[in-house]
Motif scaffolding. Structure first.
Motif, short mmCIF file in Angstrom:
data_model
loop_
_atom_site.label_atom_id
_atom_site.label_comp_id
_atom_site.label_asym_id
_atom_site.label_seq_id
_atom_site.Cartn_x
_atom_site.Cartn_y
_atom_site.Cartn_z
N UNK A 98 0.91 -1.42 0.07
CA UNK A 98 -0.11 0.09 0.11
C UNK A 98 0.97 1.13 -0.04
N UNK A 99 0.46 2.16 0.88
CA UNK A 99 1.23 3.48 0.94
C UNK A 99 2.66 3.60 1.84
N UNK A 100 3.07 2.32 2.21
CA UNK A 100 4.40 2.16 3.09
C UNK A 100 5.35 2.59 1.91
N UNK A 101 6.20 3.59 2.53
CA UNK A 101 7.29 4.06 1.58
C UNK A 101 8.62 3.87 2.31
N UNK A 102 8.76 3.15 3.47
CA UNK A 102 10.02 2.58 4.06
C UNK A 102 10.96 1.43 3.29
N UNK A 103 10.06 0.50 2.63
CA UNK A 103 10.41 -0.33 1.75
C UNK A 103 9.50 -1.30 1.20
N UNK A 104 9.26 -0.68 -0.01
CA UNK A 104 8.13 -1.10 -0.94
C UNK A 104 8.53 -1.49 -2.35
N UNK A 105 8.21 -2.41 -2.93
CA UNK A 105 8.55 -2.55 -4.50
C UNK A 105 7.54 -1.95 -5.57
N UNK A 106 6.24 -1.72 -4.55
CA UNK A 106 5.20 -1.01 -5.44
C UNK A 106 4.84 -1.90 -6.56
N UNK A 107 5.10 -3.23 -6.63
CA UNK A 107 4.52 -4.09 -7.49
C UNK A 107 2.96 -4.21 -7.78
N UNK A 108 2.24 -4.17 -6.72
CA UNK A 108 0.72 -4.14 -6.81
C UNK A 108 0.21 -2.73 -7.51
N UNK A 109 1.05 -1.81 -7.31
CA UNK A 109 0.62 -0.36 -7.94
C UNK A 109 0.99 -0.64 -9.43
N UNK A 110 2.32 -1.07 -9.90
CA UNK A 110 2.47 -1.34 -11.22
C UNK A 110 1.53 -2.23 -11.97
N UNK A 111 1.11 -3.10 -11.43
CA UNK A 111 0.37 -4.06 -11.91
C UNK A 111 -0.96 -3.51 -12.39
N UNK A 112 -1.42 -2.58 -11.35
CA UNK A 112 -2.62 -1.79 -11.65
C UNK A 112 -2.47 -0.88 -12.65
#
Length: 704
Positions: A98-112
């Motif tokens: 989600x909105x975690x910015x400490x350690x996040x690959x953001x794969x779910x966001x790029x999938x979307x």
């Protein structure tokens, strides 16, 4: 539970019928008769195509995409303040953070994000032909855009995740039973789209950047350049004949690359640094550019430089701030200028920030604070013009010892060494007396900043040295001689050895960025260094080609950049050609030497000799393309990821395994499907990933 975007009800969400991104973001979803009406207007179709391009802003020029596309490779380590350490150590899971910015690959966001971008393209492909208020030439131009972008988005997805659900029509019903299409079929669809894109661009006479449908948009040779890349990717990953209907993919890549080189009109600058000079950042201006993601020069445009809102929260959800950087309200743009710079501006007490008595040499310039007082003259020294290009001193990524070494190997003959590496931080002469710990700082040659700019195209070699990074072993005789020369003049940090090493070892397989953990004076025995901020994770040579080398009064130190991000450029076509020739029996060496001649220092022989293999190609791609969203994909597709990580990246080598050739499907997407199945994977003798059983369901990539 949020559904996978390939099945989510998103029809016509984006192109709300207005040409402005900031306008359409606030519109309601359009479906059925509403969409039919909106997209039968000029502004409606214009807005739809604009929206299709806006999703490029979420990947090119953004922090987490750099982590996915470049890092965890052989060329970069993560620094002290990196936000994706787990992924870059290959300790990654499918969990959506989600909105975690400490350690996040953001794969779910790029999938979307990619599926949303694809759906906008699919809507354009549906509604452009039906629009009665634009002529056939305009329709062809817009169809060229839509086919190109759909191919571009799918090319990123298949390279990240392998087999994926493939949508060729607008989505207007929920499908909880998606089917992952085999990679060869996905690649066939991408290549077919690019052929259709070229056909439509040719019909509309969109053959160069200046005739494109708007600033920063694709044209015929953009599509052909992407065709060359995709054909090469598929050939090297799946095999030369793996994609039905396209013959030998290496031949396809070679033919396309040759045509782009010969007929696109793209050309090299005589100075490599001019490729990256901010005076040449515009897609329509840069002579080497074949396609670039465009950012408005008005950074206050905010959302016009951002990816559109998410489908969550009734279409008002915002993507993670790692992707948007400053959110949607202000200063949308690229953050590449922040990603490769060390902590120069307040890195240690020896050369400290403004406000420290007799010790102010560096300070990050900000609005209303662009001068430093000279201890020797008592006058305020205007520094913004010279310090602004250094960026903000983030510590996200640093070059690996391997990258530094291969650049150093060519520094006597090749412009790419000086045009890529930032190995020193420099000061105006009037500030030389400010650093009390370096009483002889003024006793060195100070080069005029403007003269340095005229000489090599940037300000980075102007002034006098305050911090210098040397590739030498600090314990060698040569290193000790340099250390004696630098004593009391400037801070010297060796790659390894000496008083202040950047890395723990001179062996690329074991070298790690040094970590102070306590006062560096306790570690290295020099009382002038009182802070662990001088450790290798925070103080290191940077990558300069993405920095904003032009000072703008309204942005004394940039938070984001308006630099257009080149996705495809001429140099890559030579590298594609050489790799395709290697596979088909052509003269790869001659092609590499053509590129090296273009990058040669005037009067120097920059050619190589001997036999060429895939390692030769990968090394040349590292020299030319480092940091440009390709390295992880290069190592993956050539089946060299594990070998190169183990040889050159000690941060990542412990955990990396076969499963890491694919990224995990986001867990929340897997939980939403009803046809989930399991599958295992293995690597055959040729290094190709093979599934052990066939499946028509939705499965998680093995090992996750």
């Amino acid at each position: 539970m949020k559904k996978i975007l390939s099945m989510f009800f998103v029809a016509a969400t984006i192109g709300c019928g207005l040409a402005s991104c900031s306008d359409f973001l606030e519109e309601d979803n359009k479906t059925g008769e509403t969409a039919d009406l909106a997209y039968n207007t000029v502004s409606g179709i214009d807005g739809l195509i604009t929206a299709a391009y806006d999703y490029t802003h979420g990947w090119w020029g953004k922090e987490p995409s750099l982590g996915l596309a470049e890092m965890g490779s052989d060329l970069f380590y993560f620094g002290y303040d990196n936000k994706q350490k787990s992924m870059l150590k290959y300790d990654i899971s499918p969990e959506a953070l989600g909105n975690n910015v400490a350690d996040n690959p953001c794969l779910d966001q790029y999938w979307e994000m990619f599926y949303a971008g694809v759906d906008v393209c699919n809507n354009a492909l549906k509604y452009v032909p039906e629009c009665s208020v634009i002529d056939d030439v305009k329709k062809a131009a817009y169809l060229g855009d839509a086919y190109f972008l759909r191919a571009l988005y799918y090319s990123q997805m298949v390279a990240l995740w392998g087999p994926i659900p493939y949508n060729s029509e607008p989505v207007n019903t929920i499908n909880n039973n998606p089917v992952r299409m085999p990679e060869a079929e996905v690649y066939a669809n991408i290549l077919s789209d690019l052929k259709l894109s070229m056909e439509n661009y040719k019909k509309a006479n969109i053959m160069d950047a200046k005739s494109a449908t708007a600033n920063g948009r694709a044209y015929y040779y953009s599509a052909e350049a992407l065709y060359a890349r995709v054909a090469l990717y598929a050939a090297s990953w799946l095999g030369a004949t793996a994609v039905s209907g396209f013959g030998n993919l290496y031949n396809e890549a070679l033919t396309a690359a040759n045509d782009v080189i010969s007929n696109s009109g793209a050309k090299f600058y005589s100075r490599f640094s001019d490729t990256w000079n901010m005076n040449n950042e515009e897609a329509t201006t840069n002579t080497e550019n074949l396609f670039a993601v465009h950012y408005s020069n008005d950074l206050n445009a905010g959302r016009d430089n951002c990816v559109p809102y998410r489908f969550s929260d009734e279409g008002q959800g915002q993507f993670n701030s790692l992707i948007t950087r400053t959110g949607y309200g202000r200063n949308g743009g690229s953050v590449s200028l922040l990603m490769f710079v060390s902590l120069w501006n307040n890195g240690c007490d020896d050369i400290g920030p403004n406000g420290q008595k007799n010790n102010s040499v560096f300070f990050r310039m900000a609005a209303g604070k662009t001068t430093i007082k000279s201890a020797s003259t008592g006058k305020d020294v205007e520094c913004a013009k010279y310090y602004s290009p250094y960026g903000r001193g983030f510590t996200r990524y640093l070059p690996s010892l391997y990258l530094w070494k291969i650049l150093d190997e060519v520094k006597e003959t090749d412009q790419r060494y000086n045009g890529t590496l930032l190995t020193s931080y420099r000061i105006p002469k009037d500030l030389a007396g400010n650093a009390a710990n370096y009483p002889k700082m003024a006793d060195q040659e100070f080069k005029d900043y403007d003269e340095a700019y005229k000489e090599d195209g940037n300000y980075f070699n102007g002034g006098g040295i305050a911090i210098l990074y040397s590739i030498l072993d600090g314990n060698s005789a040569e290193g000790q001689a340099l250390q004696a020369e630098a004593k009391d003049k400037y801070r010297l940090q060796f790659a390894f050895g000496g008083d202040i090493p950047v890395y723990t070892s001179g062996d690329p397989a074991t070298a790690l960025p040094t970590e102070g953990g306590k006062a560096v004076s306790d570690v290295y025995g020099d009382a002038r260094y009182k802070s662990e901020k001088i450790e290798g994770r925070r103080s290191y040579p940077g990558i300069k080609k993405f920095l904003d080398d032009q000072y703008k009064e309204e942005y004394p130190t940039f938070d984001v950049s308006y630099r257009d991000i080149m996705v495809l450029r001429l140099a890559e076509m030579y590298l594609i050609k050489a790799e395709a020739e290697l596979a088909t029996g052509g003269n790869a060496l001659a092609t590499i030497n053509q590129l090296r001649a273009a990058r040669a220092i005037a009067g120097k022989d920059n050619s190589i000799s001997g036999s060429v293999d895939i390692e030769t190609i990968l090394k040349e791609r590292a020299l030319e393309l480092c940091g440009e969203y390709q390295r992880w994909f290069d190592l993956k597709r050539t089946h060299k990821l594990i070998d190169h990580v183990k040889a050159y990246n000690a941060q990542a080598s412990k955990n990396i395994a076969i499963k890491h050739y694919y990224r995990p499907i986001p867990l929340n997407e897997m939980e939403a499907v009803t046809n989930r199945t399991d599958i295992t994977v293995q690597q055959d003798a040729g290094g190709v990933i093979q599934y052990t059983t066939a499946s028509e369901g939705m499965w998680q990539n093995p090992g996750y």
